[in-house]
Design an enzyme around this catalytic site. Structure first.
Site, PDB file in Angstrom:
ATOM      1  N   LYS A 115       1.961  60.664  32.994  1.00  0.00           N
ATOM      2  CA  LYS A 115       1.284  61.487  31.989  1.00  0.00           C
ATOM      3  C   LYS A 115       1.389  62.973  32.314  1.00  0.00           C
ATOM      4  O   LYS A 115       1.284  63.817  31.432  1.00  0.00           O
ATOM      5  CB  LYS A 115      -0.166  61.060  31.837  1.00  0.00           C
ATOM      6  CG  LYS A 115      -0.246  59.667  31.217  1.00  0.00           C
ATOM      7  CD  LYS A 115      -1.637  59.290  30.780  1.00  0.00           C
ATOM      8  CE  LYS A 115      -1.622  57.957  30.057  1.00  0.00           C
ATOM      9  NZ  LYS A 115      -1.221  56.818  30.923  1.00  0.00           N
TER      10      LYS A 115
HETATM   11  C1  LIG Z   1      -0.660  55.654  30.387  1.00  0.00           C
HETATM   12  C2  LIG Z   1       0.113  54.770  31.301  1.00  0.00           C
HETATM   13  C3  LIG Z   1       0.948  53.733  30.811  1.00  0.00           C
HETATM   14  C4  LIG Z   1       1.070  53.416  29.336  1.00  0.00           C
HETATM   15  O1  LIG Z   1       1.729  54.434  28.616  1.00  0.00           O
HETATM   16  P1  LIG Z   1       1.635  54.493  27.027  1.00  0.00           P
HETATM   17  O2  LIG Z   1       2.298  55.755  26.628  1.00  0.00           O
HETATM   18  O3  LIG Z   1       0.177  54.471  26.699  1.00  0.00           O
HETATM   19  O4  LIG Z   1       2.349  53.283  26.508  1.00  0.00           O
HETATM   20  C5  LIG Z   1       1.667  52.996  31.735  1.00  0.00           C
HETATM   21  N1  LIG Z   1       1.563  53.232  33.056  1.00  0.00           N
HETATM   22  C6  LIG Z   1       0.764  54.194  33.561  1.00  0.00           C
HETATM   23  C7  LIG Z   1       0.678  54.381  35.029  1.00  0.00           C
HETATM   24  C8  LIG Z   1       0.010  55.015  32.706  1.00  0.00           C
HETATM   25  O5  LIG Z   1      -0.786  55.957  33.226  1.00  0.00           O
END
Ligand SMILES: *Cc1c(COP(=O)(O)O)cnc(C)c1O
Length: 471
Positions: free
Chosen positions: A113
Site C-alpha cells: 500500500k
Molecule cells: C491491502 C492488502 C492486500 C489486498 O489488496 P487489494 O488491493 O485490497 O486487493 C493484500 N495483501 C496485503 C499485505 C495488503 O495490505
C-alpha cells in the site's frame, strides 16, 4: 483527462477533483473516460521515471509535468530495497518453474500500500496547496492500512490525519508503526473498544454534516482512483524486468497472480492490460474469504461472514473496486451498474448472465488457499530456496502453483507484504523469525505517541477539534 462515475449520474471531473473527492456523488467510483496507450517503458529506466511516463496521461492538465515528476521522485525515494536488488523500488526475484516474485514491500511500512499512498499523500498536499485549502483525514484501522496512511501523510502541511485503532487489539509491530511516527499532523487514537467501534465512530463523524464541513473531512480509502493509477506502474516495470531476465522480447505476454482483498491491486493490472500491456492471465488469489473466487468461477457474488485468517488484509466481505470492472464489462453502462449494486445491497447476492461469466473467465482465473495450505507453501518455499514469504504473498504463490497455466508464459506473483510484518505466521511455518529491515530495526526503542479515548463519538470529535494543526 476527464473521469466518469461507474454509476453514470455524477458530474465528470478532472484529476484534482477525483483525487480529493474519492467517491462520486452518485455512490459510484471514478474511472478514466478512456484508457490511454501505454508509453514505451524499458527495463533500464528507473522506477520513478517509468512511473511518470505511465501515469502522466492520467494527470495531465491538472498538474505541471515538472511538479509531478518531483513528487513521484520524492515518493519512491522513501523505498529501501536491499542493496543489489533489481530493478529499483520493486525488485523481481526468480522463484523457479516459471514463477517470479515482484517485491512490492520495500516502502516505509513494509506493505504494497505504500506504493500508492506515498504518492497520494504528496499529491493531496500539492493539490490542497494549489487551492489554498486544508483537510482532516479520519480513518479506522485494524492494523495495516493505518500505518501506510500515516506514513504517507506525515509532515504534509495542508492536512491532519487521525487514525483510530482498537486499544490492545493490534499487533505490537502494527501499533508501533503508527504510534512512533513523530510528526505534528499525525494523531493516533487508541479506542477502548473493537475495530467495529472504531469504524462506527468514523462513520458517525462523516455523517455529522456540520462537523464534516467544518473540518473538511476526507478519507484515503482504497476506492480512490489515484491509488489504482499508482499501482498500474509496477505491472509494467515487472513485465519488462522479467522479459529481460528471461531472454524474452519485451512485448511477450506475462501472467500475474495477485493476493486480492478489495480488488484494487488486480484492477490496476487490468488497467495496464487495457493500456496495451501484453497479459496472458490475471489470477485472483483469495484466502478462506473467497467471495471473489466464487464470483469468478460461478458468476454469483454473495456475501458470507468474514472469517479471520493469517492474511488479515484479505479478510473482506465485499470488494469495493470490483465495481470498476463490472462497469467495463457492462459496456460502461452506469445505469446498469447502479441497478446491479442496488440489487446486491438489497439482497446480498447478485448473478451475472452466462455471456458475462465467459467474458470474465476469458480474462481472469481465480483460486483460493486456506491457512493450512498457506503455511505449507511458506514452509516449502523456505526449505526449497530459502525464500521467506508473508502469508498474503504465500496465498498468491500457492494459487499460482495450482492454477492451470501455460508453461511458456512467466507468472509474476505480487509480493504484498514483507515477511517481518507477519513474524508469528512466518515463524510458525518456517521456524525462522524474520528480522525487521534496518530502517525499522529500532522500532521497539522508539517513543510512542497516542491518546486513549472511550468508544464515544463525542470524545473523538472533541479530540479532533482540539488537535488539528494544518492551517
Ligand atoms: C491491502 C492488502 C492486500 C489486498 O489488496 P487489494 O488491493 O485490497 O486487493 C493484500 N495483501 C496485503 C499485505 C495488503 O495490505
Amino acid at each position: 483527462m476527464r473521469y466518469v462515475s461507474t454509476r453514470g449520474a455524477a458530474p465528470d471531473l478532472g484529476f484534482g477533483d477525483v483525487l480529493l473527492e474519492g467517491l462520486a456523488t452518485d455512490g459510484g467510483l471514478y474511472v478514466p473516460e478512456a484508457w490511454p496507450a501505454l508509453p514505451v517503458v524499458d527495463h533500464t529506466q528507473a522506477y520513478a521515471t517509468a512511473a511518470v511516463e505511465v501515469m502522466w496521461p492520467f494527470v495531465a492538465g491538472s498538474i505541471e509535468l515538472e511538479d509531478f515528476a518531483a513528487i513521484v521522485e520524492d515518493a519512491y525515494a522513501t523505498f529501501r530495497p536491499p542493496a543489489g536488488a533489481e530493478p529499483d523500488v520493486v525488485p523481481v526475484v526468480d522463484l523457479g518453474d516459471g514463477l517470479w516474485l515482484a517485491e512490492l514491500y520495500w516502502g516505509p511500512t513494509l506493505a504494497f500500500k505504500d506504493i500508492a499512498l506515498q504518492l497520494v499523500g504528496r499529491l493531496f498536499d500539492h493539490e490542497l496547496e494549489r487551492r489554498g485549502e486544508r483537510i482532516t483525514i479520519v480513518g479506522a484501522t485494524s492494523g495495516d492500512t493505518g500505518s501506510a496512511a500515516i506514513d504517507a501523510c506525515r509532515d504534509r502541511s495542508h492536512l491532519d490525519i487521525f487514525i483510530l485503532h482498537p486499544a490492545g487489539r493490534t499487533s505490537e509491530v502494527q501499533r508501533r508503526q503508527m504510534t512512533t511516527v513523530d510528526a505534528p499532523n499525525v494523531h493516533n487514537v487508541a479506542v477502548e473498544g473493537t475495530f467495529d467501534d472504531c469504524q462506527d465512530i468514523v462513520k458517525a463523524l462523516f455523517a455529522d454534516e456540520g462537523f464534516r464541513r467544518e473540518q473538511s473531512l476526507s478519507a484515503v480509502n482504497s476506492i480512490n482512483w489515484a491509488r489504482v493509477m499508482a499501482q498500474i506502474v509496477y505491472y509494467v516495470t515487472a513485465a519488462r524486468a522479467v522479459a529481460h531476465r528471461s531472454g524474452r522480447r519485451s512485448d511477450d505476454p506475462v501472467s500475474y497472480c495477485v493476493p486480492t482483498g478489495n480488488f484494487g491491486n488486480i484492477f490496476a493490472g487490468w488497467g495496464a492490460m487495457r493500456m496495451g500491456l501484453a497479459v496472458d492471465q490475471l489470477v485472483v488469489a483469495s484466502n478462506t474469504n473467497d467471495i471473489l473466487t466464487r464470483f469468478f468461477t460461478t458468476g454469483t457474488m454473495d456475501v458470507h461472514g468474514v472469517t479471520p485468517t493469517l492474511s488479515p488484509s484479505m479478510d473482506i466481505q465485499v470488494s469495493s473496486n470490483l465495481e470498476r470492472l463490472l462497469f467495463e464489462m457492462n459496456g460502461r453502462d452506469g445505469a446498469a451498474i447502479a441497478e446491479l449494486m442496488a440489487r446486491f445491497r438489497g439482497e446480498g447476492t447478485v448473478s451475472v448472465p452466462t455471456e458475462q461469466l465467459a467474458w470474465l473467465s476469458e480474462r481472469f482465473d481465480a483460486g483460493r488457499l486456506d491457512d493450512e495450505a498457506c503455511l505449507r507453501v511458506m514452509g516449502e518455499r523456505y526449505r526449497r530456496s530459502g525464500v521467506l514469504l508473508d502469508p498474503h504473498t504465500a496465498v498468491g504463490v500457492g494459487v499460482a502453483e495450482s492454477v492451470h497455466r501455460d508453461p511458456d508464459v512467466p507468472m509474476i506473483c505480487l509480493g504484498t507484504a514483507h515477511p517481518a510484518k507477519f513474524p508469528d505466521a512466518v515463524e510458525q511455518a518456517t521456524g525462522v523469525r524474520p528480522p525487521l529491515p534496518e530502517h525499522l530495526a529500532d522500532l521497539f526503542e522508539r517513543t510512542e505517541r497516542y491518546v486513549t479515548l472511550p468508544a464515544s463519538v463525542d470524545a473523538v470529535r472533541d479530540h479532533v477539534r482540539r488537535h488539528v494543526t494544518a492551517a
